[in-house]
Enzyme design. Sequence first.
Site, PDB file in Angstrom:
ATOM      1  N   HIS A 144      12.709  29.700  63.666  1.00  0.00           N
ATOM      2  CA  HIS A 144      13.052  30.813  62.770  1.00  0.00           C
ATOM      3  C   HIS A 144      11.872  31.060  61.843  1.00  0.00           C
ATOM      4  O   HIS A 144      11.360  30.132  61.225  1.00  0.00           O
ATOM      5  CB  HIS A 144      14.295  30.488  61.935  1.00  0.00           C
ATOM      6  CG  HIS A 144      14.615  31.587  60.965  1.00  0.00           C
ATOM      7  ND1 HIS A 144      15.325  32.704  61.327  1.00  0.00           N
ATOM      8  CD2 HIS A 144      14.269  31.769  59.669  1.00  0.00           C
ATOM      9  CE1 HIS A 144      15.429  33.519  60.296  1.00  0.00           C
ATOM     10  NE2 HIS A 144      14.793  32.966  59.270  1.00  0.00           N
TER      11      HIS A 144
ATOM     12  N   ASP B 210      28.341  35.249  56.040  1.00  0.00           N
ATOM     13  CA  ASP B 210      26.958  35.547  55.664  1.00  0.00           C
ATOM     14  C   ASP B 210      26.640  37.025  55.871  1.00  0.00           C
ATOM     15  O   ASP B 210      25.920  37.630  55.082  1.00  0.00           O
ATOM     16  CB  ASP B 210      25.975  34.694  56.460  1.00  0.00           C
ATOM     17  CG  ASP B 210      24.546  35.093  56.115  1.00  0.00           C
ATOM     18  OD1 ASP B 210      24.159  34.898  54.952  1.00  0.00           O
ATOM     19  OD2 ASP B 210      23.856  35.661  56.975  1.00  0.00           O
TER      20      ASP B 210
ATOM     21  N   LYS C 248      23.455  30.498  60.048  1.00  0.00           N
ATOM     22  CA  LYS C 248      23.351  31.157  61.357  1.00  0.00           C
ATOM     23  C   LYS C 248      22.669  30.247  62.374  1.00  0.00           C
ATOM     24  O   LYS C 248      23.080  30.173  63.533  1.00  0.00           O
ATOM     25  CB  LYS C 248      22.582  32.478  61.222  1.00  0.00           C
ATOM     26  CG  LYS C 248      23.408  33.535  60.478  1.00  0.00           C
ATOM     27  CD  LYS C 248      22.603  34.768  60.125  1.00  0.00           C
ATOM     28  CE  LYS C 248      21.667  34.542  58.986  1.00  0.00           C
ATOM     29  NZ  LYS C 248      21.182  35.717  58.283  1.00  0.00           N
TER      30      LYS C 248
HETATM   31  N1  URA Z   1      17.120  36.185  55.986  1.00  0.00           N
HETATM   32  C1  URA Z   1      18.423  35.847  56.051  1.00  0.00           C
HETATM   33  O1  URA Z   1      19.002  35.720  57.121  1.00  0.00           O
HETATM   34  N2  URA Z   1      19.059  35.632  54.892  1.00  0.00           N
HETATM   35  C2  URA Z   1      18.477  35.732  53.689  1.00  0.00           C
HETATM   36  O2  URA Z   1      19.118  35.502  52.686  1.00  0.00           O
HETATM   37  C3  URA Z   1      17.128  36.107  53.649  1.00  0.00           C
HETATM   38  C4  URA Z   1      16.467  36.316  54.829  1.00  0.00           C
END
Ligand code: URA
Length: 434
Positions: free
Chosen positions: A91, A170, A196
């Site tokens: 990521h 989220d 995630k």
């Molecule tokens: N990317 C995400 O998935 N969440 C955040 O809070 C900031 C960047």
Amino acid sequence: MSSGTGTEAFAAVDVIVRKRDGGELSDAQIDWVIDAYTRGVVAHEQMAALAMAVLLNGMTRREISRWTNAMIASGERLDFTGLRHPTADKHSTGGVGDKITLPLAPLVATFGVAVPQLSGRGLGHTGGTLDKLESIPGWRAGLSTSEMTAQLDDVGAVICAAGAGLAPADRLLYALRDVTGTVESIPLIASSIMSKKIAEGTGTLVLDVKVGTGAFMKTEDSARELARTMVDLGTDAGVHTVALLTDMSTPLGLTAGNALEVRESLEVLAGGGPPDVVELTVALAREMLAGAGLPDVDPAGALADGRAMDTWRRMITAQGGDPSAGLPVARETHTLLAPADGVLVRLDALAVGVAAWRLGAGRARKEDTVQAAAGIEIHAKPGAVVRGGEPLLTLHTDTPGRFPAALADLADAITVAPAGSQPPHRPLIIDRIV
Ligand code: URA
């Protein structure tokens, strides 16, 4: 304290007040507030107030971990333990010209490690991996979980859109933070990303935490804190997690924009490409492979001999794309020239990202479409000796009315200093955090 409302265990206002006053939330309060927000019992204005209290007062490691777990529990969890291969994912916190996922996923899969890369579309000045891949004719981002699993077993690499079932809390909270000035909280960013990634079910996770003008985190200290928090969350959840802190003061590689970045990724997969893109791809691949139990293989060799390109072609074909099709080309270009002889000592990542976005490569609202061919080609990187009048950047767009705004963004982005000058020394890979 006011009592719970009806059958609810808590009143939202009590949870808000506790955090507002600098207190710690209990496990039960965190579980409840995330669940009740997902159910629509906690109102958006209440969650906005709580997010602001968290932004101002922070959270302890226990609170962040519980908050992350509550967001994971709000949705489904993917399970790849039945696959024939170990899994590893990467990521990036996002940057300008960051196309690394494109060569990296097939490269790692070439070694028998499955890469379940759930990606997003771009918003603002950083591009989205799905937008880039969608410039390949026929390629589709939406896969069902069973299609994804079958592709992981067969090809080994999948890059696709995250389904709505993954950490829905989220999804709601991120949209709310976006409009309430509460994105820039390290506990909220870390828990958002990691909920995630943990729900996605990968065995190994390598984080590329960017630092610099083109990144979320502008300073090394804040990037380090974000990396530390995310590594701790992953490790606590049983995911082998490592973070690299990497420079994002200047764009990565020589392109920013969807089809332009696919073209550059193909150069890397063909054994060429800009040295910084190759260095970072290989470094992240080494981390992913080592985490999956292969510390001694040579990822660079699989770029040089075409094995990673073979996996790329199979990965694109499996998702309906034609890897041999030509990529879109912009209708119009405009070249920006070096103002004088000297050394290019600064090419600002944020300005290049914003200019590419203005040319049509990115979107301002989720509903906007992107131009596949729009973006910026970079002819000189910091440290290069340039001659006045020689091309520094080529701007690409289908809508030439966009050139003036993009050029205005670039007006202060470039510094050419007298011959003999040096740009500030900035290693691409700043640190490794485990
Ligand atoms: N990317 C995400 O998935 N969440 C955040 O809070 C900031 C960047």
